[in-house]
Design an enzyme around this catalytic site. Sequence first.
Site, PDB file in Angstrom:
ATOM      1  N   TYR A  51      57.975  30.659  11.740  1.00 58.13           N
ATOM      2  CA  TYR A  51      59.104  29.872  12.277  1.00 58.13           C
ATOM      3  C   TYR A  51      60.053  30.786  13.068  1.00 58.13           C
ATOM      4  O   TYR A  51      60.366  31.894  12.633  1.00 58.13           O
ATOM      5  CB  TYR A  51      59.846  29.214  11.111  1.00 58.13           C
ATOM      6  CG  TYR A  51      61.074  28.426  11.504  1.00 58.13           C
ATOM      7  CD1 TYR A  51      60.976  27.079  11.836  1.00 58.13           C
ATOM      8  CD2 TYR A  51      62.344  29.028  11.522  1.00 58.13           C
ATOM      9  CE1 TYR A  51      62.103  26.354  12.177  1.00 58.13           C
ATOM     10  CE2 TYR A  51      63.468  28.315  11.874  1.00 58.13           C
ATOM     11  CZ  TYR A  51      63.346  26.976  12.202  1.00 58.13           C
ATOM     12  OH  TYR A  51      64.465  26.267  12.547  1.00 58.13           O
ATOM     13  N   GLU A 105      85.205   9.812  17.742  1.00 61.91           N
ATOM     14  CA  GLU A 105      86.204  10.848  17.451  1.00 61.91           C
ATOM     15  C   GLU A 105      87.616  10.377  17.809  1.00 61.91           C
ATOM     16  O   GLU A 105      88.571  10.672  17.102  1.00 61.91           O
ATOM     17  CB  GLU A 105      85.876  12.137  18.209  1.00 61.91           C
ATOM     18  CG  GLU A 105      84.654  12.878  17.689  1.00 61.91           C
ATOM     19  CD  GLU A 105      84.903  13.570  16.353  1.00 61.91           C
ATOM     20  OE1 GLU A 105      86.078  13.784  15.980  1.00 61.91           O
ATOM     21  OE2 GLU A 105      83.907  13.873  15.673  1.00 61.91           O
ATOM     22  N   GLU A 109      90.535  10.302  15.091  1.00 62.75           N
ATOM     23  CA  GLU A 109      91.639  11.267  15.198  1.00 62.75           C
ATOM     24  C   GLU A 109      92.935  10.661  15.717  1.00 62.75           C
ATOM     25  O   GLU A 109      94.014  11.211  15.473  1.00 62.75           O
ATOM     26  CB  GLU A 109      91.232  12.437  16.113  1.00 62.75           C
ATOM     27  CG  GLU A 109      90.093  13.273  15.535  1.00 62.75           C
ATOM     28  CD  GLU A 109      89.802  14.518  16.361  1.00 62.75           C
ATOM     29  OE1 GLU A 109      90.359  14.666  17.469  1.00 62.75           O
ATOM     30  OE2 GLU A 109      89.009  15.347  15.875  1.00 62.75           O
ATOM     31  N   ASP A 127      84.743  30.506  21.936  1.00 67.13           N
ATOM     32  CA  ASP A 127      85.846  31.085  21.164  1.00 67.13           C
ATOM     33  C   ASP A 127      86.135  30.339  19.864  1.00 67.13           C
ATOM     34  O   ASP A 127      87.169  30.547  19.251  1.00 67.13           O
ATOM     35  CB  ASP A 127      87.116  31.179  22.031  1.00 67.13           C
ATOM     36  CG  ASP A 127      87.573  29.829  22.558  1.00 67.13           C
ATOM     37  OD1 ASP A 127      86.747  28.890  22.600  1.00 67.13           O
ATOM     38  OD2 ASP A 127      88.750  29.711  22.937  1.00 67.13           O
ATOM     39  N   GLU A 155      98.876  15.198  14.170  1.00 67.49           N
ATOM     40  CA  GLU A 155      99.712  14.483  15.132  1.00 67.49           C
ATOM     41  C   GLU A 155      98.832  14.060  16.292  1.00 67.49           C
ATOM     42  O   GLU A 155      97.853  14.736  16.611  1.00 67.49           O
ATOM     43  CB  GLU A 155     100.845  15.383  15.669  1.00 67.49           C
ATOM     44  CG  GLU A 155     101.942  15.707  14.662  1.00 67.49           C
ATOM     45  CD  GLU A 155     103.038  16.561  15.300  1.00 67.49           C
ATOM     46  OE1 GLU A 155     103.552  16.147  16.364  1.00 67.49           O
ATOM     47  OE2 GLU A 155     103.353  17.621  14.758  1.00 67.49           O
TER      48      GLU A 155
HETATM   49 ZN   LIG Z   1      58.946  30.513   7.195  1.00 65.40          ZN
END
Ligand SMILES: [Zn+2]
Length: 186
Positions: A51, A105, A109, A127, A155
Amino acid sequence: MTSHDFDEKLLFERKAHFCGFRFCPQCGSPFMEKEIDGRVRLQCTNESCNYIYYHNPIPAAGAMVVRDNNILLVKRSVQPKMDWWCLPAGFMEWNEHPAQTAIRELREETGLDIHLDGLFEVYSGEDDPRTNAVLILYRASVAGGTLRPGDDAREAVFFAFDAIPDKIAFVSHRQALADYRSRFSL
Ligand SMILES: [Zn+2]
């Protein structure tokens, strides 16, 4: 992980080392580092498995919701960048289209139902200490709902482009705000 023991430096170091993954998810054998297709990757040491772990960014989607020339931002209630502002956005769920992610979302939110008015731009984000991301942003308008912060936002506020807070959490979000402003002369 709680905000108390959040260690951004440690997370960045872990991210730089394949997010800390050490064992094959397919058979449980240890990984080894190996150059494959011109990059160092992780490969399973079990030869009957072999893998390969491809370290890919995670797609995220969100919306630039503008009302009366004001842009909707949320203040983060979780790490990373807790208490910094950002565009409402989040990571895509499995089997979700990015448009569905953005709509979901925004509802979670900000409490708002939105109408997507087309793709705005796609950004690469490096970042966030947890992972690298691909940020897909739509232009959007308010279609319903009631503005109230929820989920990982404490907020949710519409800001005039002249009054956008200094503390914008991620480079890609700062760039998107600047790009939006210049593209639509706001
Ligand atoms: Zn494996």
